[in-house]
Design a protein around this motif. Sequence first.
Motif, PDB file in Angstrom:
ATOM      1  N   ALA A 167       0.787  -1.201   0.099  1.00 11.01           N
ATOM      2  CA  ALA A 167       0.024   0.157   0.133  1.00 11.01           C
ATOM      3  C   ALA A 167       0.834   1.320   0.136  1.00 11.01           C
ATOM      4  O   ALA A 167       2.003   1.517   0.796  1.00 11.01           O
ATOM      5  CB  ALA A 167      -1.023  -0.001   1.347  1.00 11.01           C
ATOM      6  N   GLN A 168       0.566   2.305  -0.754  1.00 11.41           N
ATOM      7  CA  GLN A 168       1.160   3.541  -0.701  1.00 11.41           C
ATOM      8  C   GLN A 168       0.849   4.351   0.416  1.00 11.41           C
ATOM      9  O   GLN A 168       1.893   5.134   1.018  1.00 11.41           O
ATOM     10  CB  GLN A 168       0.844   4.256  -2.118  1.00 11.41           C
ATOM     11  N   TYR A 169      -0.196   4.093   1.156  1.00 13.44           N
ATOM     12  CA  TYR A 169      -0.797   4.862   2.073  1.00 13.44           C
ATOM     13  C   TYR A 169      -1.357   3.961   3.126  1.00 13.44           C
ATOM     14  O   TYR A 169      -2.045   3.261   2.876  1.00 13.44           O
ATOM     15  CB  TYR A 169      -1.428   6.223   1.941  1.00 13.44           C
ATOM     16  N   LYS A 170      -1.013   4.204   4.564  1.00 16.29           N
ATOM     17  CA  LYS A 170      -1.736   3.374   5.252  1.00 16.29           C
ATOM     18  C   LYS A 170      -2.360   4.236   6.527  1.00 16.29           C
ATOM     19  O   LYS A 170      -1.669   5.142   7.071  1.00 16.29           O
ATOM     20  CB  LYS A 170      -0.736   2.179   6.276  1.00 16.29           C
ATOM     21  N   ARG A 171      -3.469   3.861   7.039  1.00 16.01           N
ATOM     22  CA  ARG A 171      -4.311   4.483   8.239  1.00 16.01           C
ATOM     23  C   ARG A 171      -4.642   3.298   9.020  1.00 16.01           C
ATOM     24  O   ARG A 171      -5.111   2.532   8.543  1.00 16.01           O
ATOM     25  CB  ARG A 171      -5.198   5.225   7.797  1.00 16.01           C
ATOM     26  N   ILE A 172      -4.582   3.392  10.471  1.00 18.97           N
ATOM     27  CA  ILE A 172      -5.298   2.764  11.341  1.00 18.97           C
ATOM     28  C   ILE A 172      -6.077   3.694  12.408  1.00 18.97           C
ATOM     29  O   ILE A 172      -5.734   4.901  12.513  1.00 18.97           O
ATOM     30  CB  ILE A 172      -4.216   2.020  12.381  1.00 18.97           C
ATOM     31  N   LEU A 173      -7.428   3.091  12.301  1.00 19.19           N
ATOM     32  CA  LEU A 173      -8.518   4.078  13.259  1.00 19.19           C
ATOM     33  C   LEU A 173      -9.146   3.336  14.706  1.00 19.19           C
ATOM     34  O   LEU A 173      -9.383   2.141  14.231  1.00 19.19           O
ATOM     35  CB  LEU A 173      -9.778   4.314  12.404  1.00 19.19           C
ATOM     36  N   THR A 174      -9.045   3.886  15.521  1.00 13.67           N
ATOM     37  CA  THR A 174      -9.514   3.020  16.667  1.00 13.67           C
ATOM     38  C   THR A 174      -9.746   4.180  17.745  1.00 13.67           C
ATOM     39  O   THR A 174      -8.872   5.212  18.051  1.00 13.67           O
ATOM     40  CB  THR A 174      -8.583   1.784  17.238  1.00 13.67           C
ATOM     41  N   GLY A 175     -10.772   4.217  18.617  1.00 13.75           N
ATOM     42  CA  GLY A 175     -10.970   4.662  19.767  1.00 13.75           C
ATOM     43  C   GLY A 175     -10.261   3.952  21.069  1.00 13.75           C
ATOM     44  O   GLY A 175     -10.163   4.896  22.006  1.00 13.75           O
ATOM     45  N   THR A 176      -9.814   2.731  20.921  1.00 10.78           N
ATOM     46  CA  THR A 176      -9.504   2.172  22.036  1.00 10.78           C
ATOM     47  C   THR A 176      -8.227   1.278  21.416  1.00 10.78           C
ATOM     48  O   THR A 176      -8.251   0.008  21.300  1.00 10.78           O
ATOM     49  CB  THR A 176     -10.475   0.893  22.578  1.00 10.78           C
ATOM     50  N   PRO A 177      -7.141   2.094  21.361  1.00 11.42           N
ATOM     51  CA  PRO A 177      -5.717   1.240  20.820  1.00 11.42           C
ATOM     52  C   PRO A 177      -5.238   0.087  21.778  1.00 11.42           C
ATOM     53  O   PRO A 177      -4.734  -0.800  21.476  1.00 11.42           O
ATOM     54  CB  PRO A 177      -4.869   2.081  20.587  1.00 11.42           C
ATOM     55  N   VAL A 178      -5.516   0.311  23.168  1.00  8.31           N
ATOM     56  CA  VAL A 178      -5.054  -0.351  23.938  1.00  8.31           C
ATOM     57  C   VAL A 178      -6.139  -1.057  24.851  1.00  8.31           C
ATOM     58  O   VAL A 178      -7.066  -0.282  25.583  1.00  8.31           O
ATOM     59  CB  VAL A 178      -3.877   0.074  25.073  1.00  8.31           C
ATOM     60  N   ASN A 333     -19.827  -6.670  20.125  1.00  9.16           N
ATOM     61  CA  ASN A 333     -18.576  -5.815  19.537  1.00  9.16           C
ATOM     62  C   ASN A 333     -18.419  -4.340  19.858  1.00  9.16           C
ATOM     63  O   ASN A 333     -17.367  -3.974  20.129  1.00  9.16           O
ATOM     64  CB  ASN A 333     -18.639  -6.149  18.015  1.00  9.16           C
ATOM     65  N   ILE A 334     -19.741  -3.752  19.803  1.00 11.56           N
ATOM     66  CA  ILE A 334     -19.898  -2.453  20.013  1.00 11.56           C
ATOM     67  C   ILE A 334     -19.413  -2.207  21.486  1.00 11.56           C
ATOM     68  O   ILE A 334     -18.567  -1.051  21.895  1.00 11.56           O
ATOM     69  CB  ILE A 334     -21.220  -1.753  20.056  1.00 11.56           C
ATOM     70  N   ILE A 335     -19.932  -2.947  22.557  1.00  7.90           N
ATOM     71  CA  ILE A 335     -19.329  -2.727  24.027  1.00  7.90           C
ATOM     72  C   ILE A 335     -17.824  -3.126  23.973  1.00  7.90           C
ATOM     73  O   ILE A 335     -17.360  -2.040  24.846  1.00  7.90           O
ATOM     74  CB  ILE A 335     -20.243  -3.776  24.726  1.00  7.90           C
ATOM     75  N   ASN A 336     -17.504  -3.945  23.418  1.00  8.84           N
ATOM     76  CA  ASN A 336     -15.946  -4.281  23.617  1.00  8.84           C
ATOM     77  C   ASN A 336     -15.043  -3.193  22.811  1.00  8.84           C
ATOM     78  O   ASN A 336     -13.914  -3.068  23.159  1.00  8.84           O
ATOM     79  CB  ASN A 336     -15.724  -5.513  22.971  1.00  8.84           C
ATOM     80  N   GLU A 337     -15.657  -2.401  21.871  1.00  6.28           N
ATOM     81  CA  GLU A 337     -14.918  -1.161  21.385  1.00  6.28           C
ATOM     82  C   GLU A 337     -15.005   0.062  22.163  1.00  6.28           C
ATOM     83  O   GLU A 337     -14.189   1.068  21.780  1.00  6.28           O
ATOM     84  CB  GLU A 337     -15.394  -0.996  20.077  1.00  6.28           C
ATOM     85  N   THR A 338     -16.023   0.079  23.274  1.00  4.04           N
ATOM     86  CA  THR A 338     -16.047   1.162  23.870  1.00  4.04           C
ATOM     87  C   THR A 338     -15.182   1.011  25.262  1.00  4.04           C
ATOM     88  O   THR A 338     -15.082   0.026  25.922  1.00  4.04           O
ATOM     89  CB  THR A 338     -17.643   1.316  24.288  1.00  4.04           C
ATOM     90  N   SER A 339     -14.833   2.107  25.613  1.00  3.29           N
ATOM     91  CA  SER A 339     -13.940   2.257  26.953  1.00  3.29           C
ATOM     92  C   SER A 339     -14.476   1.807  28.121  1.00  3.29           C
ATOM     93  O   SER A 339     -15.830   1.885  28.306  1.00  3.29           O
ATOM     94  CB  SER A 339     -13.307   3.532  27.162  1.00  3.29           C
TER      95      SER A 339
END
Length: 480
Positions: A167-178, A333-339
């Motif tokens: 890939a020429q460009y890469k992005r990662i998106l997350t509200g809970t990286p850890v 999934n939504i709950i697990n992605e939430t702080s």
Amino acid sequence: MNYKFRTKPYKHQEEIFNKIKDLPNYALLMEQGTGKTKVIIDNFAYLYYKGMVDAILVIAPNGVHRNWVSDEIPKHLPEDIKYNSLFWDSGKTSTKKFQEKFLDLLNSKELCVLTTNVESFRVSKSVFSFLTFCKRKNVMMIVDESARIKNIKAKQTKEIIKLGQHAQYKRILTGTPVTNSPFDLYSQFEFLDPSIIDHNSFYSFKNYYGVFEKKTNWGANRLYDELKSYRNLDELKTTIEPYSYRITKQECLDLPKKIYTKRYFKLTDKQRKVYDKVKEDYILEVSEQDIPVPMALTRMMKLQQITSNFAFVDSEILKLIDESNPRLDETMNIINETSEDDSIIIWCRFRHDIDSICEQLTKNKISNVRYDGSTTAGDRAKNLKKFQDKMVRVFVANPATAAEGLNLFVASTVIYYSNSFKLGDRQQSEDRAHRIGQKNNVLYYDLVAENTLDNKIIKVLLEKQELANIITGDNYKEWL
């Protein structure tokens, strides 16, 4: 280049767009509801105008990757950019029709958008198709909810990291990286750019940022490393800081007070079979006689129940349709992605939904209370206080019972598991969190079963219309 936004960005969105628009690799660690998807859409549109990219590969959870194609890109991508999009449906990849669509995408001269889920990287044929796409095109590769690739040993994580090299460009998106430990960052930044973390292996990274002690397994003459503590975390923060941007809803002062989003899921084969059969029966019924509005709404409610994985036989016996329940899975999934600090309200129309959710939450050790017709008056008061005092994390309720009068402003995340058809129920339930005392923006999730009534029902409610006034005997068939 003077890029013209199709939808006006909020202040933080414009700032981060200007910062990252030309950078090859970057992490948007933005909390849910702060608009990270729009930032990325503007970013790849800008690069497309410059001739730097002609294709996008979005890797996201199941309920999210459909949302890019159906909602977000049509809303935010500049209107003069013509694009060809395809979301990867693992169940259809072997069909001639799907293969023709993929070939059309590969040969398209327009901006090409391919979205898929993380799990598809377990299938070698799918990985080969994605590799072909990346080799044929100048691609920006995006991993949405990138905490899903935190397990460096998982096949899908390894394949995504490997594909990222093309890939020429890469992005990662997350509200809970850890989500569990700082070690979760390794594979996410390994995908983005291995030189950021600058460790040759996960073993090296783990031992630099963790303190371990040798232990012996009981009953086995074997040593293992037990984590005792973390170290050098300030250094880790400093290391990723130039390549990442972090913001929370509380810091975005110009965000709307209410933020709406959808999460899509597919019915299982068994659920789809039952849904389509019942729908066909109702269409036949309409063709033979006029259906009064109350009866039409009852028919729609029964279809709604099927999407929640249950049906009533002879109006009395509750029958589960399948062992798995995608609507419930998407909620988790939504709950697990939430702080873990965030309190959550889940609104359900049916008692069976509340039973299923509370059972699943308890099974996953997520503290919860219920508030519906089956809850005694004494327990309702106790459960409400537990939630208000943040002694439990999730409040599962029925709008008919809890939509009026309750103060639930400790929550800024609200999930509509299943919607009532009554506009009053929707408006009152929304206002339980969005009321005096609420200091944060409130994020509302609506769950949508693909190719069902869900989307139409939600559209009517969000447009503040009464469903019973929209349905008539003449147009009921169109709703089906």
